[in-house]
Scaffold this motif. Structure first.
Motif, PDB file in Angstrom:
ATOM      1  N   TYR A 177       0.821  -1.209   0.000  1.00  0.00           N
ATOM      2  CA  TYR A 177       0.000   0.000   0.000  1.00  0.00           C
ATOM      3  C   TYR A 177       0.862   1.269   0.000  1.00  0.00           C
ATOM      4  O   TYR A 177       0.639   2.173  -0.805  1.00  0.00           O
ATOM      5  CB  TYR A 177      -0.924   0.015   1.213  1.00  0.00           C
ATOM      6  N   THR A 178       1.820   1.321   0.900  1.00  0.00           N
ATOM      7  CA  THR A 178       2.646   2.519   1.020  1.00  0.00           C
ATOM      8  C   THR A 178       4.117   2.267   0.740  1.00  0.00           C
ATOM      9  O   THR A 178       4.883   3.202   0.548  1.00  0.00           O
ATOM     10  CB  THR A 178       2.522   3.109   2.434  1.00  0.00           C
ATOM     11  N   HIS A 179       4.519   1.007   0.716  1.00  0.00           N
ATOM     12  CA  HIS A 179       5.950   0.732   0.591  1.00  0.00           C
ATOM     13  C   HIS A 179       6.203  -0.615  -0.065  1.00  0.00           C
ATOM     14  O   HIS A 179       5.566  -1.614   0.279  1.00  0.00           O
ATOM     15  CB  HIS A 179       6.611   0.751   1.973  1.00  0.00           C
ATOM     16  N   CYS A 180       7.088  -0.633  -1.048  1.00  0.00           N
ATOM     17  CA  CYS A 180       7.604  -1.860  -1.647  1.00  0.00           C
ATOM     18  C   CYS A 180       9.088  -1.638  -1.927  1.00  0.00           C
ATOM     19  O   CYS A 180       9.467  -0.600  -2.490  1.00  0.00           O
ATOM     20  CB  CYS A 180       6.881  -2.209  -2.941  1.00  0.00           C
ATOM     21  N   GLU A 181       9.918  -2.568  -1.531  1.00  0.00           N
ATOM     22  CA  GLU A 181      11.365  -2.428  -1.662  1.00  0.00           C
ATOM     23  C   GLU A 181      11.936  -3.648  -2.367  1.00  0.00           C
ATOM     24  O   GLU A 181      11.610  -4.786  -2.042  1.00  0.00           O
ATOM     25  CB  GLU A 181      12.001  -2.273  -0.278  1.00  0.00           C
ATOM     26  N   ALA A 182      12.780  -3.399  -3.370  1.00  0.00           N
ATOM     27  CA  ALA A 182      13.401  -4.493  -4.113  1.00  0.00           C
ATOM     28  C   ALA A 182      14.328  -5.283  -3.201  1.00  0.00           C
ATOM     29  O   ALA A 182      15.007  -4.730  -2.342  1.00  0.00           O
ATOM     30  CB  ALA A 182      14.178  -3.938  -5.307  1.00  0.00           C
ATOM     31  N   SER A 183      14.358  -6.596  -3.392  1.00  0.00           N
ATOM     32  CA  SER A 183      15.201  -7.465  -2.584  1.00  0.00           C
ATOM     33  C   SER A 183      15.862  -8.503  -3.474  1.00  0.00           C
ATOM     34  O   SER A 183      15.416  -8.760  -4.589  1.00  0.00           O
ATOM     35  CB  SER A 183      14.381  -8.152  -1.485  1.00  0.00           C
ATOM     36  N   GLY A 184      16.928  -9.109  -2.976  1.00  0.00           N
ATOM     37  CA  GLY A 184      17.606 -10.149  -3.740  1.00  0.00           C
ATOM     38  C   GLY A 184      18.847  -9.638  -4.442  1.00  0.00           C
ATOM     39  O   GLY A 184      19.164  -8.445  -4.452  1.00  0.00           O
ATOM     40  N   ALA A 185      19.551 -10.576  -5.081  1.00  0.00           N
ATOM     41  CA  ALA A 185      20.858 -10.273  -5.655  1.00  0.00           C
ATOM     42  C   ALA A 185      20.781  -9.346  -6.865  1.00  0.00           C
ATOM     43  O   ALA A 185      21.735  -8.630  -7.153  1.00  0.00           O
ATOM     44  CB  ALA A 185      21.551 -11.579  -6.047  1.00  0.00           C
ATOM     45  N   LEU A 186      19.665  -9.325  -7.566  1.00  0.00           N
ATOM     46  CA  LEU A 186      19.556  -8.529  -8.786  1.00  0.00           C
ATOM     47  C   LEU A 186      18.853  -7.197  -8.583  1.00  0.00           C
ATOM     48  O   LEU A 186      18.559  -6.496  -9.541  1.00  0.00           O
ATOM     49  CB  LEU A 186      18.796  -9.335  -9.854  1.00  0.00           C
ATOM     50  N   ARG A 187      18.594  -6.847  -7.344  1.00  0.00           N
ATOM     51  CA  ARG A 187      17.762  -5.683  -7.082  1.00  0.00           C
ATOM     52  C   ARG A 187      18.395  -4.378  -7.537  1.00  0.00           C
ATOM     53  O   ARG A 187      17.685  -3.434  -7.903  1.00  0.00           O
ATOM     54  CB  ARG A 187      17.449  -5.600  -5.587  1.00  0.00           C
ATOM     55  N   CYS A 188      19.721  -4.275  -7.545  1.00  0.00           N
ATOM     56  CA  CYS A 188      20.371  -3.019  -7.920  1.00  0.00           C
ATOM     57  C   CYS A 188      20.175  -2.699  -9.398  1.00  0.00           C
ATOM     58  O   CYS A 188      20.411  -1.572  -9.822  1.00  0.00           O
ATOM     59  CB  CYS A 188      21.862  -3.065  -7.587  1.00  0.00           C
ATOM     60  N   GLY A 189      19.765  -3.677 -10.179  1.00  0.00           N
ATOM     61  CA  GLY A 189      19.537  -3.443 -11.592  1.00  0.00           C
ATOM     62  C   GLY A 189      18.238  -2.728 -11.879  1.00  0.00           C
ATOM     63  O   GLY A 189      17.999  -2.312 -13.021  1.00  0.00           O
ATOM     64  N   ILE A 190      17.361  -2.595 -10.910  1.00  0.00           N
ATOM     65  CA  ILE A 190      16.086  -1.909 -11.092  1.00  0.00           C
ATOM     66  C   ILE A 190      16.077  -0.639 -10.257  1.00  0.00           C
ATOM     67  O   ILE A 190      15.988  -0.689  -9.027  1.00  0.00           O
ATOM     68  CB  ILE A 190      14.911  -2.816 -10.692  1.00  0.00           C
ATOM     69  N   ASN A 191      16.236   0.487 -10.931  1.00  0.00           N
ATOM     70  CA  ASN A 191      16.211   1.792 -10.260  1.00  0.00           C
ATOM     71  C   ASN A 191      17.192   1.838  -9.096  1.00  0.00           C
ATOM     72  O   ASN A 191      16.918   2.453  -8.068  1.00  0.00           O
ATOM     73  CB  ASN A 191      14.790   2.124  -9.791  1.00  0.00           C
ATOM     74  N   ASN A 192      18.334   1.151  -9.267  1.00  0.00           N
ATOM     75  CA  ASN A 192      19.381   1.110  -8.234  1.00  0.00           C
ATOM     76  C   ASN A 192      18.846   0.629  -6.892  1.00  0.00           C
ATOM     77  O   ASN A 192      19.305   1.037  -5.822  1.00  0.00           O
ATOM     78  CB  ASN A 192      20.026   2.495  -8.058  1.00  0.00           C
ATOM     79  N   GLY A 193      17.849  -0.253  -6.948  1.00  0.00           N
ATOM     80  CA  GLY A 193      17.281  -0.804  -5.719  1.00  0.00           C
ATOM     81  C   GLY A 193      16.556   0.222  -4.872  1.00  0.00           C
ATOM     82  O   GLY A 193      16.273  -0.025  -3.705  1.00  0.00           O
ATOM     83  N   GLY A 194      16.237   1.396  -5.470  1.00  0.00           N
ATOM     84  CA  GLY A 194      15.591   2.462  -4.715  1.00  0.00           C
ATOM     85  C   GLY A 194      16.539   3.203  -3.792  1.00  0.00           C
ATOM     86  O   GLY A 194      16.097   3.963  -2.920  1.00  0.00           O
ATOM     87  N   CYS A 195      17.846   3.003  -3.970  1.00  0.00           N
ATOM     88  CA  CYS A 195      18.847   3.598  -3.079  1.00  0.00           C
ATOM     89  C   CYS A 195      19.467   4.860  -3.690  1.00  0.00           C
ATOM     90  O   CYS A 195      19.298   5.152  -4.878  1.00  0.00           O
ATOM     91  CB  CYS A 195      19.949   2.574  -2.782  1.00  0.00           C
ATOM     92  N   TRP A 196      20.216   5.569  -2.867  1.00  0.00           N
ATOM     93  CA  TRP A 196      20.922   6.787  -3.280  1.00  0.00           C
ATOM     94  C   TRP A 196      22.002   6.450  -4.284  1.00  0.00           C
ATOM     95  O   TRP A 196      22.662   5.410  -4.202  1.00  0.00           O
ATOM     96  CB  TRP A 196      21.522   7.450  -2.041  1.00  0.00           C
ATOM     97  N   LYS A 197      22.176   7.363  -5.266  1.00  0.00           N
ATOM     98  CA  LYS A 197      23.207   7.190  -6.283  1.00  0.00           C
ATOM     99  C   LYS A 197      23.655   8.559  -6.761  1.00  0.00           C
ATOM    100  O   LYS A 197      22.819   9.443  -6.981  1.00  0.00           O
ATOM    101  CB  LYS A 197      22.655   6.363  -7.449  1.00  0.00           C
ATOM    102  N   HIS A 198      24.957   8.742  -6.915  1.00  0.00           N
ATOM    103  CA  HIS A 198      25.468  10.058  -7.304  1.00  0.00           C
ATOM    104  C   HIS A 198      26.753   9.884  -8.104  1.00  0.00           C
ATOM    105  O   HIS A 198      27.592   9.026  -7.799  1.00  0.00           O
ATOM    106  CB  HIS A 198      25.745  10.914  -6.063  1.00  0.00           C
ATOM    107  N   THR A 199      26.877  10.696  -9.142  1.00  0.00           N
ATOM    108  CA  THR A 199      28.082  10.695  -9.976  1.00  0.00           C
ATOM    109  C   THR A 199      28.777  12.037  -9.838  1.00  0.00           C
ATOM    110  O   THR A 199      28.155  13.092 -10.018  1.00  0.00           O
ATOM    111  CB  THR A 199      27.728  10.423 -11.450  1.00  0.00           C
ATOM    112  N   GLN A 200      30.071  12.016  -9.519  1.00  0.00           N
ATOM    113  CA  GLN A 200      30.839  13.251  -9.297  1.00  0.00           C
ATOM    114  C   GLN A 200      32.203  13.106  -9.961  1.00  0.00           C
ATOM    115  O   GLN A 200      32.955  12.167  -9.660  1.00  0.00           O
ATOM    116  CB  GLN A 200      31.005  13.512  -7.800  1.00  0.00           C
TER     117      GLN A 200
END
Length: 552
Positions: free
Chosen positions: A431-454
């Protein structure tokens, strides 16, 4: 005290057998009734807190239905607290509806909100589930059924079993015409369901037997086979003309055997092709209702006629026919299903279907037999149900960036269930929250985590060696979801700025030095010229004599 008109509604109980029927109930004057609609669910009578005057969590009781289960209707007893408090406690525990069993032998009354101004009414506006008052007798009967272990509504299975009790006779008037029309129109849907493994279909045929006292009669011999054991009525109800019941029972046996042979070969859905083709190509009115025409249809479908004939056996023998014997035994009701006595009859999950013999109506009945989220795609077409996920995403979680949603359209409505995308399972309440899990999760929207290029370097809080969660990379601090900061990142930025400043200062110094050197050189040149001009003439001065040497 004045009395208001009691708003009543219908409550249909489909099991147990001894209380099956439609009953009156009184709607509560609070919550949100299903105006113009209906609800289906499984009734539960709690083992504790049976008057629902306390929080069910205190008794470790929850009425939240499983993802694939039916909604829960909680049955509670009247007394000791307000009706509204009972509803509020049931709602907080996950019930979809509350049924209150009256404790008095009286006409139904309206359950109203409390009028006491001192009553704690903060929760009244938050009650959203429907509520209904049942008579004491009905409430007691439902409790008895639950205690006997039989739910008030049957739980459907992942694969729906259904039967069609039919007849090959096509000369019985409007009833036969309607049956043949249904077979033709429903064939496509039936074959889709069977090929996909969603249903388990079985055709059946009603047969009668000839009483022993009439075995030698002309009527019995013309309507029966196997020594009067299996009979069918005369199609025209006229023994002197046309086809007779014996012809009908033989064709019924042939259709039953065709299904058995096809079922053993793993292609039971071809039965629908045979019976519809037979009805078109071999009608009684064209005098083609015979074995010759039937065999032509069988061969056209690529089926071995010899296998069908072997299953039919010797119809002249004064012995039992295994196929028709099984049909007679299946006619007798078992469990909650009554005897089959009329044609056509449809039985779904051991319940006799009582609706119209139409494609959409029967398909809807079959679709209601599936557990929620297990329905085949044909149950989710526009002519069968409305896709509730199209409006406001069904109130479920949604990631618009990746177009991933937890809303799953179902035949009964929708469920909010975290999805599985590209082999990645999402976890959460849907309803309010779904979070990717498992070994391949970073391949989908970076697993919903922070990402930055500098400055050409990418930093990520998603780690493939972690099944879930976001963690800032080494040297960083933060929640890992929206923010990560660290000394390393600031150092890179600071040294970049310093180098830019130093390069600017170096360029400025070099420019100042060049200007300074040019000005010194120019000044030195002018000084040297002035000194030399005092001792020797310069090229740019005229060669003149001193005035004392001029001639007079």
């Amino acid at each position: 005290m004045g009395r208001f008109v009691v708003e009543k509604n219908s409550l249909r109980v489909t099991s147990a057998e001894f209380i099956r029927g439609i009953y009156e109930c009184a709607l509560g004057n609070f919550g949100v009734p299903q105006y113009g609609g209906s609800m289906s669910g499984s009734v539960v009578y709690p083992k504790a807190n049976q008057k629902a005057c306390k929080n069910f969590e205190d008794f470790d009781i929850s009425f939240r239905s499983r993802v694939s289960g039916l909604p829960t209707f909680v049955l509670v007893d009247r007394g000791d607290c307000y009706f509204t408090l009972k509803a509020w406690n049931a709602q907080r525990a996950g019930a979809a509806t509350i049924l209150v069993a009256d404790n008095r032998p009286e006409p139904l009354i309206t359950m109203d909100a409390p009028e006491d101004e001192t009553a704690d009414a903060e929760y009244l506006q938050n009650i959203t589930i429907p509520s209904a008052l049942l008579s004491r007798s009905l409430g007691s009967a439902i409790k008895t059924a639950i205690n006997q272990g039989e739910p008030a509504l049957p739980h459907p299975n992942d694969r729906v079993a259904y039967e069609l009790w039919t007849n090959s006779n096509d000369e019985c008037g409007s009833k036969c015409d309607a049956q043949i029309r249904f077979l033709k129109r429903f064939k496509g849907a039936a074959q889709i369901l069977e090929k996909g493994g969603y249903t388990r279909f079985t055709p059946h045929y009603i047969t009668w037997y000839c009483p022993e006292a009439f075995l030698a009669s002309r009527q019995c011999k013309s309507q029966c086979i196997n020594g009067g054991r299996y009979c069918a009525p005369d199609p025209e109800q006229d023994f002197s003309r046309g086809y007779n019941g014996r012809d009908v029972i033989i064709q019924n046996l042939r259709q039953a055997c065709f299904f058995r042979v096809m079922n053993e070969s793993g292609k039971p859905w071809i039965w629908w092709d045979y019976v519809t083709d037979f009805a078109i190509r071999c009608p009684m009115k064209h005098e083609k209702y015979n074995k010759q025409c039937a065999d032509q249809v069988i061969r056209s479908l690529g089926v071995d006629v010899n296998k069908i004939d072997k299953c039919i056996g010797d119809i002249e023998a004064n012995t039992e026919n295994p196929v028709l014997r099984d049909e007679q035994e299946a006619q007798v009701g078992k469990g909650s299903r009554g005897d089959v006595t009329i044609l056509p009859t449809i039985v779904i999950n051991n319940r006799q279907y009582r609706g119209k013999l139409e494609r959409s109506a029967v398909l809807k009945a079959l679709c209601s037999g599936f557990r929620e989220t297990t329905e085949p795609p044909i149950c989710l077409t526009e002519d069968i149900e409305t896709n509730e996920c199209l409006q406001n995403n069904g109130g479920c979680w949604e990631d618009k960036t990746t177009n991933i949603t937890a809303c799953r359209d179902t035949f009964r409505g929708r469920v909010c269930q975290c999805p599985i995308v590209q082999g990645v399972k999402f976890l959460g309440d849907g309803y309010t929250h779904c979070e990717a899990s498992g070994a391949l999760r970073c391949g989908i929207n970076n697993g919903g985590c922070w990402k930055h290029t500098q400055m050409g370097r990418t930093y990520s809080a998603c780690r493939d060696d972690h099944s879930k969660g976001c963690k800032c990379p080494p040297g960083f601090k933060g929640d890992g979801l929206k923010n990560c900061e660290g000394k390393d990142a600031r150092g890179d930025v600071s040294w970049g700025v310093i180098w830019i400043i130093l390069m600017g200062l170096g360029a400025a110094a070099l420019g100042a030095y060049t200007v300074y050197k040019y000005r010194i050189r120019t000044y030195m040149d002018s000084e040297i010229r002035a000194i030399m001009a005092q001792y020797m003439p310069l090229d740019n001065h005229p060669n003149t004599q001193p005035s004392s040497q001029l001639e007079l």
